[in-house]
Write a protein that holds these residues in place. Structure first.
Motif, short mmCIF file in Angstrom:
data_model
loop_
_atom_site.label_atom_id
_atom_site.label_comp_id
_atom_site.label_asym_id
_atom_site.label_seq_id
_atom_site.Cartn_x
_atom_site.Cartn_y
_atom_site.Cartn_z
N LYS A 1 47.23 52.27 49.82
CA LYS A 1 48.14 53.11 49.02
C LYS A 1 49.54 52.52 49.07
O LYS A 1 49.93 51.85 50.03
CB LYS A 1 48.17 54.55 49.57
N ASN A 2 50.29 52.76 48.02
CA ASN A 2 51.67 52.30 47.95
C ASN A 2 52.45 52.81 49.17
O ASN A 2 52.38 53.99 49.51
CB ASN A 2 52.32 52.81 46.66
N GLY A 3 53.15 51.90 49.84
CA GLY A 3 53.97 52.27 50.98
C GLY A 3 53.27 52.23 52.33
O GLY A 3 53.91 52.45 53.36
N GLU A 4 51.96 51.95 52.37
CA GLU A 4 51.24 51.92 53.64
C GLU A 4 51.71 50.77 54.52
O GLU A 4 52.14 49.73 54.02
CB GLU A 4 49.72 51.79 53.41
N THR A 5 51.58 50.96 55.83
CA THR A 5 51.94 49.94 56.82
C THR A 5 50.69 49.55 57.60
O THR A 5 49.87 50.40 57.95
CB THR A 5 53.01 50.49 57.79
N PHE A 6 50.55 48.24 57.88
CA PHE A 6 49.39 47.69 58.57
C PHE A 6 49.85 46.81 59.72
O PHE A 6 50.93 46.24 59.69
CB PHE A 6 48.53 46.86 57.61
N GLU B 1 57.15 42.71 54.00
CA GLU B 1 56.80 43.51 52.84
C GLU B 1 56.08 42.63 51.81
O GLU B 1 56.45 41.47 51.61
CB GLU B 1 58.06 44.12 52.22
N HIS B 2 55.06 43.20 51.19
CA HIS B 2 54.27 42.46 50.20
C HIS B 2 53.98 43.35 48.99
O HIS B 2 53.74 44.54 49.14
CB HIS B 2 52.93 42.01 50.80
N SER B 3 53.97 42.72 47.81
CA SER B 3 53.57 43.44 46.59
C SER B 3 52.17 43.00 46.21
O SER B 3 51.78 41.84 46.40
CB SER B 3 54.55 43.17 45.45
N LEU B 4 51.40 43.95 45.66
CA LEU B 4 50.04 43.70 45.20
C LEU B 4 49.89 44.31 43.81
O LEU B 4 50.34 45.43 43.56
CB LEU B 4 49.01 44.35 46.13
N GLN B 5 49.25 43.56 42.90
CA GLN B 5 49.01 44.05 41.55
C GLN B 5 47.77 43.37 41.01
O GLN B 5 47.53 42.18 41.27
CB GLN B 5 50.22 43.75 40.67
N LEU B 6 46.98 44.10 40.23
CA LEU B 6 45.77 43.56 39.62
C LEU B 6 45.97 43.30 38.14
O LEU B 6 46.67 44.05 37.45
CB LEU B 6 44.61 44.55 39.78
N VAL B 7 45.31 42.24 37.65
CA VAL B 7 45.22 41.94 36.22
C VAL B 7 43.75 41.66 35.94
O VAL B 7 43.11 40.89 36.67
CB VAL B 7 46.08 40.72 35.82
N LEU B 8 43.22 42.26 34.89
CA LEU B 8 41.82 42.02 34.53
C LEU B 8 41.75 40.86 33.55
O LEU B 8 42.48 40.83 32.55
CB LEU B 8 41.21 43.28 33.89
N GLY B 9 40.90 39.89 33.86
CA GLY B 9 40.72 38.74 32.98
C GLY B 9 39.38 38.79 32.28
O GLY B 9 38.42 39.37 32.80
N ASP B 10 39.32 38.17 31.10
CA ASP B 10 38.06 38.10 30.37
C ASP B 10 37.20 36.97 30.96
O ASP B 10 37.54 36.39 32.00
CB ASP B 10 38.29 37.94 28.87
N MET B 11 36.13 36.62 30.28
CA MET B 11 35.21 35.61 30.81
C MET B 11 35.89 34.26 31.05
O MET B 11 35.41 33.45 31.83
CB MET B 11 34.01 35.45 29.88
N ASN B 12 37.03 34.04 30.39
CA ASN B 12 37.76 32.77 30.52
C ASN B 12 39.05 32.90 31.33
O ASN B 12 39.92 32.04 31.24
CB ASN B 12 38.09 32.23 29.12
N ILE C 1 51.99 47.80 43.75
CA ILE C 1 52.23 48.58 44.97
C ILE C 1 52.91 47.69 46.00
O ILE C 1 52.81 46.47 45.95
CB ILE C 1 50.95 49.21 45.54
N MET C 2 53.58 48.35 46.95
CA MET C 2 54.25 47.65 48.04
C MET C 2 53.60 48.10 49.34
O MET C 2 53.33 49.30 49.53
CB MET C 2 55.74 47.97 48.07
#
Length: 142
Positions: free
Chosen positions: A40-45, A113-124, A137-138
């Motif tokens: 979740k956004n803002g979580e610490t590990f 601190e790290h940012s994470l984001q997803l992008v969906l790609g097609d078959m190529n 999210i951070m």
């Protein structure tokens, strides 16, 4: 002679008009939604972080598989500027490809601190049109 030139010229015009359509990416289904289930956004590990990917309105298929309304995940780690949305996404430490259809990954990130984001790609590996992108999210690693 004029007939041949006319055909060549017409072909070039059609190719130039159609080129933006080819570069526009695979059409995204209306309502497609990409998100990070965890963390979740803002979580610490204090150790490795397992990132679980979520997708609604589409399915997941490996890269290279031409199946309607499917794509595969790309995780952007600490990316400040989004990559081009009209060509294959880069593949490096900041742009991770999951072309096998994976829906989660465990990352061993350095402290900070790290940012994470997803992008969906097609078959190529090209983002859909419009792009199917999660919120950024951070997280913090201690």
């Amino acid at each position: 002679m004029i007939s041949i030139l006319t055909k060549v010229f017409s072909g070039l015009i059609l190719m130039l008009v159609g080129m933006p359509l080819l570069l526009a990416g695979t059409p995204a289904p209306e309502g497609a939604h990409l998100y990070i289930i965890s963390p979740k956004n803002g979580e610490t590990f204090s150790g490795p972080v397992t990132v679980t990917f979520g997708l609604k309105g589409m399915g997941v298929a490996p890269a290279g598989i031409d199946k309607a309304k499917t794509g595969h995940h790309h995780l952007l780690i600490n990316v400040d500027k989004m990559p081009a949305m009209d060509k294959p996404l880069p593949s490096d430490d900041k742009h991770r490809h999951f072309g096998g259809g994976q829906t989660e990954v465990t990352l061993d990130l350095p402290k900070g601190e790290h940012s994470l984001q997803l992008v969906l790609g097609d078959m190529n590996h090209v983002p859909f049109n419009p792009p199917v992108i999660s919120e950024k999210i951070m997280i913090m690693v201690k």
